[in-house]
Structures are given as structure tokens and as C-alpha cells.
Scaffold this motif. Structure first.
Motif, mmCIF file in Angstrom:
data_model
loop_
_atom_site.group_PDB
_atom_site.id
_atom_site.type_symbol
_atom_site.label_atom_id
_atom_site.label_comp_id
_atom_site.label_asym_id
_atom_site.label_seq_id
_atom_site.Cartn_x
_atom_site.Cartn_y
_atom_site.Cartn_z
ATOM 1 N N PRO A 139 21.536 47.264 -17.037
ATOM 2 C CA PRO A 139 20.851 48.355 -16.924
ATOM 3 C C PRO A 139 20.350 49.416 -17.941
ATOM 4 O O PRO A 139 19.650 50.040 -18.145
ATOM 5 N N ARG A 140 21.276 49.173 -19.258
ATOM 6 C CA ARG A 140 20.803 49.959 -20.421
ATOM 7 C C ARG A 140 19.528 49.602 -20.942
ATOM 8 O O ARG A 140 18.519 50.279 -21.300
ATOM 9 N N LEU A 141 19.377 48.189 -21.090
ATOM 10 C CA LEU A 141 17.904 47.678 -21.412
ATOM 11 C C LEU A 141 16.821 48.114 -20.264
ATOM 12 O O LEU A 141 15.831 48.449 -20.804
ATOM 13 N N PHE A 144 15.154 51.338 -20.856
ATOM 14 C CA PHE A 144 14.056 51.465 -21.603
ATOM 15 C C PHE A 144 12.808 51.032 -21.215
ATOM 16 O O PHE A 144 11.806 51.395 -21.431
ATOM 17 N N VAL A 145 12.958 49.904 -20.583
ATOM 18 C CA VAL A 145 11.893 49.172 -20.005
ATOM 19 C C VAL A 145 11.098 50.011 -18.995
ATOM 20 O O VAL A 145 10.032 50.169 -18.823
ATOM 21 N N GLY A 148 10.077 53.774 -19.966
ATOM 22 C CA GLY A 148 9.209 53.500 -20.878
ATOM 23 C C GLY A 148 7.631 53.235 -20.160
ATOM 24 O O GLY A 148 6.578 53.739 -20.695
ATOM 25 N N ARG A 149 7.686 52.851 -19.206
ATOM 26 C CA ARG A 149 6.718 51.970 -18.480
ATOM 27 C C ARG A 149 5.979 53.536 -17.820
ATOM 28 O O ARG A 149 4.642 53.588 -17.605
ATOM 29 N N ALA A 152 7.676 57.214 -21.151
ATOM 30 C CA ALA A 152 7.618 57.375 -22.612
ATOM 31 C C ALA A 152 6.456 57.209 -23.138
ATOM 32 O O ALA A 152 6.022 57.874 -24.288
ATOM 33 N N LEU A 153 5.499 56.418 -22.829
ATOM 34 C CA LEU A 153 4.193 56.072 -23.346
ATOM 35 C C LEU A 153 3.060 56.931 -22.487
ATOM 36 O O LEU A 153 1.949 56.640 -22.760
ATOM 37 N N LEU A 330 11.880 59.637 -31.024
ATOM 38 C CA LEU A 330 12.159 58.295 -31.832
ATOM 39 C C LEU A 330 12.894 58.579 -33.114
ATOM 40 O O LEU A 330 13.508 57.812 -33.540
ATOM 41 N N TYR A 333 16.493 57.619 -33.086
ATOM 42 C CA TYR A 333 16.735 56.101 -33.292
ATOM 43 C C TYR A 333 16.214 55.583 -34.518
ATOM 44 O O TYR A 333 16.583 54.574 -35.106
ATOM 45 N N LEU A 334 15.197 55.920 -35.132
ATOM 46 C CA LEU A 334 14.666 55.566 -36.512
ATOM 47 C C LEU A 334 14.322 56.627 -37.538
ATOM 48 O O LEU A 334 13.519 57.401 -37.521
#
Lengths: 637, 130
Positions: A139-141, A144-145, A148-149, A152-153, A330, A333-334
Motif C-alpha cells: 500500500p505504501r508504494l 505514490f503510484v 502521483g497519477r 502529484a503530476l 519534494l 524527501y530530497l
């Protein structure tokens, strides 16, 4: 020039007419008996307008199981089990508010309502898709998938399992949306006690890349569109407003909404960019449209303070409250991605920009009242106590099936705040009208009751009078209002009164330290700022004992001040808002360190995950606070 | 144990057990094995859904990091095998055995950072599959 003025005037009139139409509390639209507790001089109510439950993908993929009904029950004072859960499905933690809230809105992310339902329901087509398998297995992955679809984008592309045009997911979204609506209806207290008000609401989760543009959409009552307008449907705020205009105001008789942007501190300056949908400078009609749809902003929450930041368009040192070290998701995380903070990531700069736009166009797009909320992703509205803070999940620390070692949340996050509302009674009609007229304030958690009036005829001795509110309303305007300057008018006076949090069974809140008034104005085309002391001593004398978290030093149970602007120029456009500061108190992280027995002189006492306890770059204490909505002064011209 | 076998065993142990930092929406510190697992999962998503959205970006990032780490670990195993080539076969086998045992011992501890795990942000080797 003449044409521009004319367009501006038309836009202002249109905006005024729209606001008048939507703000007028002409008739009681909600069914139910009148409230027993009612005051024409208005009462203070506290609530949370930003709450996520298991219907939000980022909450459910972290283990949150709270339903909207659970969340409302929690807001009304009932205990709630929260993640993590054991193998038998029993919660390993529980929470309960020391005092119930007066109102709340569950604002689950509308994006992926249908996708999550399909992935959870074996009977629905698409359940066996790869994406849904990932959702159930990792679920955590999947967060983001899937997130993000659609958000986030900034795209509007749905997963293939949603079918052509996303129809399958849109149809499936009706289930969660109906659940949201039903939960709000069930929680609304229609008895004479009027103990609790709920709003049908959701969060629109649009972004520009990883720059946050999120809004909460609050509906006045049960008359709402068949489906929420999500960022998957309308990726831009302009599209959101247009779609809501069609689906709500024109699509459902009696439907009315407002949108509340939040986390401008994570927008990299985009939340209040003074441009229209095409990127050109705002026209008067665009500014009016924006102002009509977004009368409020969430100034503070779990993911930091958005009022202002010292060194970013202001030198106000008291702006450094619950700051995030980045202004783009972002950047969390970065760290290499972090760039200098933008002034328009902060509400104070946006309020000033609104004045500047109004100078150019005649219409202020950022006439924003201020509220605060939690943004909890555990379904725990109003859970703002610093001590014992369990974290709020979401972008913070996920729980999984066991508690992480150390802090319960990312160190830079906090328990969030509350929205305060002055209304005649605790009903949907009264509260929504107050939100519309911006007679609201935000607090960083404590239930500080703050009155703020401005007027040209306010007496200097208003603080000594028992009829402060009566005179304030009669001779001035409350927070959120507008004053029109006269060419030869005297300077306006501002009266601000704050009462400490009376607390509950666990005792009263901290004493008050001071009240400040922040003035913004436009002078020679530039926005200026001044922060003045309205009540309280010029020098702070209180602090907190770092060893015990016990408060030390003097303070006030109540503060009141009347301040007349000595530099007032009736030709200048200005606004004023008040900021109330408590004495320092321990931050949640300091309480966590204390309760874990951390002693920085003894390295053996610093358990895993508590290393930041001894990192002096993180403050041990904070000054909890409240921010009133501004009062705007229109220039005499 | 031949040089070729030494290289193969060391590479396999490193790929299966050595914690490596990599970025996949969050920074994980886990073996190449987990990186490959996540890349495969996201690859399947891309095959179903196309490259749009973060799925394609993350799959691409993982694939690139996977290639990089495969090269680095293979190079490290190659250099180690060459260094051990002159040692007596029993000594060589002993060194490799100790290295593998050390890595296995470490893998029993929750030293991997797995924020994408559905169970816990820190895991031992078995938790890499959650």
C-alpha cells in the motif's frame, strides 16, 4: 484608463453581489428546531475543517481505519482506537478529546475515491488489475503510484482499470461520497442543544508538480453535487471553481460552497500567484471570481505555519513558528531539491499582494480570512494537544503495524490547529455565514477566544466597557470586515480582546503574553508592513523550564487593547489583523523527549529515534498563538 | 573454490544482503534484491498502465539505480575475487564464508530502512518482502 476603472467597478459590483447573495443568512435553510443557545452578539465556536479518514488513500495506505462516522464521533468527544492494529484488528493506541469540538468537516481526498473502492471490493471490475494488487500488497508504494497519477503530476489521467473516460472509477466514487454525506448528516445535532455541527466536505488535491495547490471544499448543507470535483477531473483551481459553479451553484438548487486553500507553505509561491488561468496578470473579473470562491485560508496545520517566515518578505522574528525547512513536497524527501523560500508561499505576503492587485485592478483577489485546522490523517479532528501527540500520519510518519521507535511524527511537523468562528448559534447556517463573512480566526491549538473590531468611531475606553461586542458591532466592523475611509476621516481604531484557553478537566491553557496588530498597506505602489504591540508588556518575561516543561513567569488570563493607527493615510489601501501570543510552552517533541526519559547529559538515555531531542536546532518550546482575520480599509478616492 | 565461483558467491551475497541507499519516492536502504523487486512491481504497473504518472518515473529511476548498483556490486565482487585469487583455496573459501556469514548475521537485524514497506519503516531481511 477609464475603461479599466469601469471594468474594475463592474467586477467589484459583481463580486459584491455574489458575496451578498451567498452570505445573506436570510432564512434558516437547515431543518431542525432553533438552537437553545443563541446570541445576536455571537458566540465563539471551535472546530476542525481539515480531517482525513480511511477514505483518503494516503490515510488508508498507512493503516488508518477510521471512518467518517468514527471521526465525527471522536469530534463529539467519544474515544477512538487508532493505528497500529494487532492481528485481531484491535487498536494498539487510543485517543480522546479532553473537550468536544463544536463543529468539524471530514475532508477526504476526492481523488481516488473510486479507485480505492474498486481495489477493495472483489465484486467490482478492475479489482484484479496490477495496480489494485499493488495497492493491497504494497500500500505504501501504491500511494505514490496512484496519488502521483492523478494529482502529484497535475495530470488528469486515470488508471486503465477505470475504463474508458474513467467511468468505472467515477461510478465507484459514489459509494465513498455517499458515505461522507451520510456521516455528516448523522453527526449533525438538530436538537435544541445544537451541540455539534458537521459539514459535507472534501479535499481537492491538485498540484503543480510537487508544489501544493490543495483546497478543502466546504458545502453549506446537505445540498451538494452528486460527485465531488476532484483534481483528476479538474487539475487547476480555475477548473475546480468553474466545475463547482456548474455542479453546485447551478446544478443543485440551494447548493453553496467555499474553498479553503491550505499549505501555501508547500506551494513554492504558486498558491497566491496573482495570475489568471492563462498565466497573465489577474483581470478584475478573475480576481473577483477568486475572492468569491475562496474567502478563507488555512494559516496553520499539521504541516507547519503558513503565516509568514522571518527573512522571507518580512523581518518579523515572531514569524518563526512551526516553520518547515522547505516549501515544496519534494524538498522533504530530497534535500538537494530545496530552493530559497518564496514570499508568496506565505499568507501575509499574499494578503499584501492582494492589496497591490486591488490597487491595479480595483478588486482584491486575496481578501482572506484566517482559520487553522489539523489535517489529521488518523481521523482525529481537533487532536491538538502537544503532550501525548500520536502524530497525524499523512505526509508525516506512517505507522504500519507497529509504532516506529522514537517520535510519533516527523520532527518538523506539529499537532495542528483549530478554526474559531463567531456565530449566533452552532448551526450550519450560522457557521457557514460566519465563514463566508470571514468572522473567523485560527489558533495553533489552544482555544483562545479573540474579538477584533475596527472602526472610525470606536471609543478609546472600549476595553473597560462591558459592552465591547455591542459597541464593536454598532460602531465598527468585526474581523473579516471592510471599512471605507473618508477623505478627511480620523484614523481608524482597532480593538482586540483575547481570553486564555479556559481548558477542561486537565486545567486551563497557558497565560497570554501579548497581542500584536499587523498592518499591511500599499504606499507608492509597494506593500509595506508594520507590527505593533496592542496589549501586553513590550518585553517577554516568561519562559518554560526545559527540565520539567513547567511554565515560568508572569502572564495574563485576558488581554485587551485599543490601538489607533497614528500613520493612517485615508488615500492608502490597508489591512490590519491581530496576532495573540501565549507564554512559551513545551513543544510536542520536547514533551515526547521528557516522557521518554531523555537526558542529554546521559547519552545512554537517548533512545533510538530520539536523537533530535538533543539537537538544539529544534526548539523545545513554542509560543502557541491565534491569528484573526484581517479588517480591510478601502482608500478614500 | 575457483575465482569465478568466489566472484559469483560474493556478488550474490552482496546483492541479496548488503544494504544500499536508493530513491523510490522515499529513500530506502535495502539490498539490490529489494530494489529489483520494487522495479519489477513498478514495471508491471507500467506495462498495464503506460508510462504516465509517477509509476513510470519511479520504475525508470529504480531501473537506472538497479543497473548502477549491479555494476558496482559486480565490480566489487570481481576485485575481491581477484584479490583472493592468490590465496590458498581453503583460505579463500574461509574468507568468503566469513563475509557471507557476516552479511547474513547483519540481515537478521532490523537495519534496513524500508519506508515503502506496509509494515514497518525498519526491517530485517524477511521484512524486505512486506
Amino acid at each position: 484608463m477609464r475603461r479599466g476603472v469601469s471594468r474594475a467597478a463592474r467586477a467589484a459590483l459583481a463580486a459584491g453581489a455574489l458575496l451578498a447573495a451567498v452570505a445573506a443568512p436570510a432564512a434558516r435553510a437547515e431543518a431542525g428546531v432553533p438552537c437553545a443557545r443563541r446570541d445576536p452578539l455571537r458566540l465563539p465556536f471551535f472546530g476542525d475543517l481539515h480531517v482525513h479518514t480511511a477514505l483518503s488513500l494516503d490515510a488508508s495506505t498507512q493503516g488508518t481505519r477510521t471512518t467518517p462516522r468514527d471521526a465525527y464521533r471522536f469530534a463529539r468527544g467519544e474515544p477512538l482506537g487508532v493505528a497500529p492494529w494487532d492481528a485481531e484488528g484491535r487498536p494498539l493506541r487510543s485517543a480522546r478529546l479532553a473537550r468536544p469540538l463544536d463543529f468539524a468537516a471530514v475532508t477526504d481526498h476526492a481523488e481516488l475515491f473510486g479507485e480505492a473502492r474498486i481495489c477493495n471490493d472483489p465484486a467490482l471490475a478492475g479489482h484484479d488489475s496490477v495496480v489494485c494488487r499493488v495497492y493491497r500488497r504494497w500500500p505504501r508504494l501504491a500511494f505514490f503510484v496512484m496519488n502521483g497519477r492523478v494529482s502529484a503530476l497535475g495530470g488528469s489521467e486515470r488508471h486503465r482499470f477505470c475504463g474508458p473516460g474513467g467511468e468505472r472509477c467515477l461510478e465507484a466514487a459514489r459509494g465513498p461520497w455517499d458515505e461522507v454525506r451520510a456521516a455528516a448528516e448523522a453527526a449533525q445535532d438538530r436538537a435544541p442543544a445544537c451541540a455539534f455541527t458537521s459539514f459535507v466536505a472534501y479535499e481537492w488535491t491538485g498540484s503543480a508538480g510537487t508544489r501544493n495547490l490543495h483546497r478543502n471544499v466546504i458545502f453549506r448543507d446537505a445540498r451538494v453535487p452528486e460527485l465531488p470535483v476532484s483534481a483528476a477531473d479538474e487539475p487547476s483551481p480555475w477548473g475546480l471553481w468553474a466545475a463547482l459553479e456548474a455542479a453546485c451553484r447551478r446544478g443543485v438548487p440551494g447548493c453553496e460552497f467555499l474553498a479553503i486553500p491550505h499549505n501555501s507553505n508547500l506551494s513554492a509561491g504558486l498558491m497566491f500567484e496573482p495570475v489568471g488561468p492563462g498565466g497573465a496578470p489577474l483581470t478584475p473579473s478573475e480576481a473577483a471570481l477568486r475572492a468569491a470562491n475562496e474567502p478563507l485560508v488555512e494559516v496553520m496545520q499539521h504541516k507547519g505555519d503558513s503565516e509568514c517566515r522571518s527573512g522571507v518578505g518580512t523581518e518579523d522574528e515572531r514569524c518563526d513558528f512551526e516553520p518547515l525547512p522547505y516549501d515544496d513536497f519534494l524538498g522533504r524527501y530530497l534535500p538537494l531539491h530545496r530552493s530559497p523560500l518564496q514570499p508568496l508561499s506565505f499568507v501575509r505576503s499574499a494578503l499584501g499582494e492582494g492589496l497591490a492587485v486591488a490597487e491595479r485592478t480595483g478588486v482584491n483577489p486575496f481578501e482572506l480570512g484566517l482559520v487553522a485546522s489539523t489535517d489529521t490523517h488518523l481521523g482525529t479532528p481537533g487532536l491538538v494537544a502537544e503532550r501525548g501527540y500520536p502524530g497525524h500520519g499523512g505526509a508525516g510518519t506512517p505507522v504500519g503495524d507497529r509504532l516506529p521507535a522514537g517520535f510519533t511524527d516527523a520532527i518538523e511537523f506539529n499537532p495542528g490547529g483549530l478554526a474559531g468562528v463567531w456565530a449566533e448559534e452552532n448551526s450550519r447556517d450560522a457557521l457557514f455565514a460566519a465563514l463566508r463573512r470571514r468572522e473567523v480566526w485560527g489558533t495553533s491549538g489552544p482555544r483562545l477566544a479573540v474579538r477584533f473590531f475596527g472602526g472610525f468611531g470606536l471609543p478609546e475606553d472600549l476595553c473597560e466597557r462591558a459592552d465591547l461586542a455591542e459597541v464593536g458591532y454598532a460602531r465598527g466592523v468585526p474581523m473579516g470586515g471592510r471599512l471605507a475611509a473618508q477623505p478627511a476621516a480620523a484614523a481608524p481604531a482597532f480593538a482586540v480582546q483575547a481570553l486564555r484557553d479556559p481548558g477542561g478537566a486537565d486545567g486551563p491553557g497557558s497565560l497570554l503574553e501579548r497581542i500584536e496588530i499587523v498592518k499591511l498597506w500599499v504606499e507608492d505602489g509597494a506593500v509595506r508592513e508594520r507590527v505593533v504591540l496592542a496589549a501586553g508588556p513590550p518585553e517577554a518575561a516568561a519562559d518554560v523550564d526545559p527540565a520539567t516543561c513547567a511554565p515560568r513567569g508572569p502572564g495574563f488570563a485576558a488581554l485587551c487593547g485599543v490601538w489607533r493607527d497614528p500613520d493612517f493615510d485615508p488615500a492608502e489601501r490597508a489591512l490590519y489583523y491581530a496576532r495573540v501570543l501565549e507564554n512559551p510552552s513545551c513543544r510536542w517533541s520536547a514533551w515526547a523527549c521528557l516522557d521518554a526519559g531523555v537526558d542529554c547529559r546521559d547519552p545512554a538515555s537517548v533512545g533510538s529515534g530520539f536523537e533530535a531531542c538533543c539537537d538544539e536546532s529544534w526548539p523545545r518550546s513554542v509560543q502557541e498563538r491565534a491569528w484573526t482575520s484581517p479588517i480591510w480599509v478601502e482608500p478614500a478616492r | 573454490m575457483s575465482t569465478r565461483a568466489t566472484r559469483g558467491v560474493l556478488f550474490a551475497a552482496l546483492a541479496l544482503l548488503l544494504p544500499l541507499p536508493f530513491f523510490a519516492a522515499a529513500v530506502e536502504v535495502a539490498p539490490l534484491l529489494r530494489l529489483g523487486l520494487l522495479a519489477a512491481v513498478l514495471g508491471a504497473v507500467v506495462i498495464e498502465d503506460g508510462t504516465g504518472g509517477t509509476g513510470g518515473v519511479l520504475a525508470g529511476a529504480l531501473f537506472a539505480q538497479g543497473l548502477l548498483y549491479t555494476g558496482l556490486l559486480w565490480g566489487a565482487a570481481h576485485l575481491a575475487a581477484r584479490a583472493l585469487a592468490r590465496a590458498a583455496p581453503r583460505l579463500r573459501a574461509g574468507v568468503v564464508g566469513v563475509a557471507v556469514a557476516l552479511l547474513i548475521g547483519l540481515a537478521c537485524l532490523p537495519l534496513y530502512r524500508t519506508p515503502l514497506s506496509s509494515r514497518s519503516a525498519t526491517s530485517n531481511w524477511l521484512g524486505l518482502f512486506d
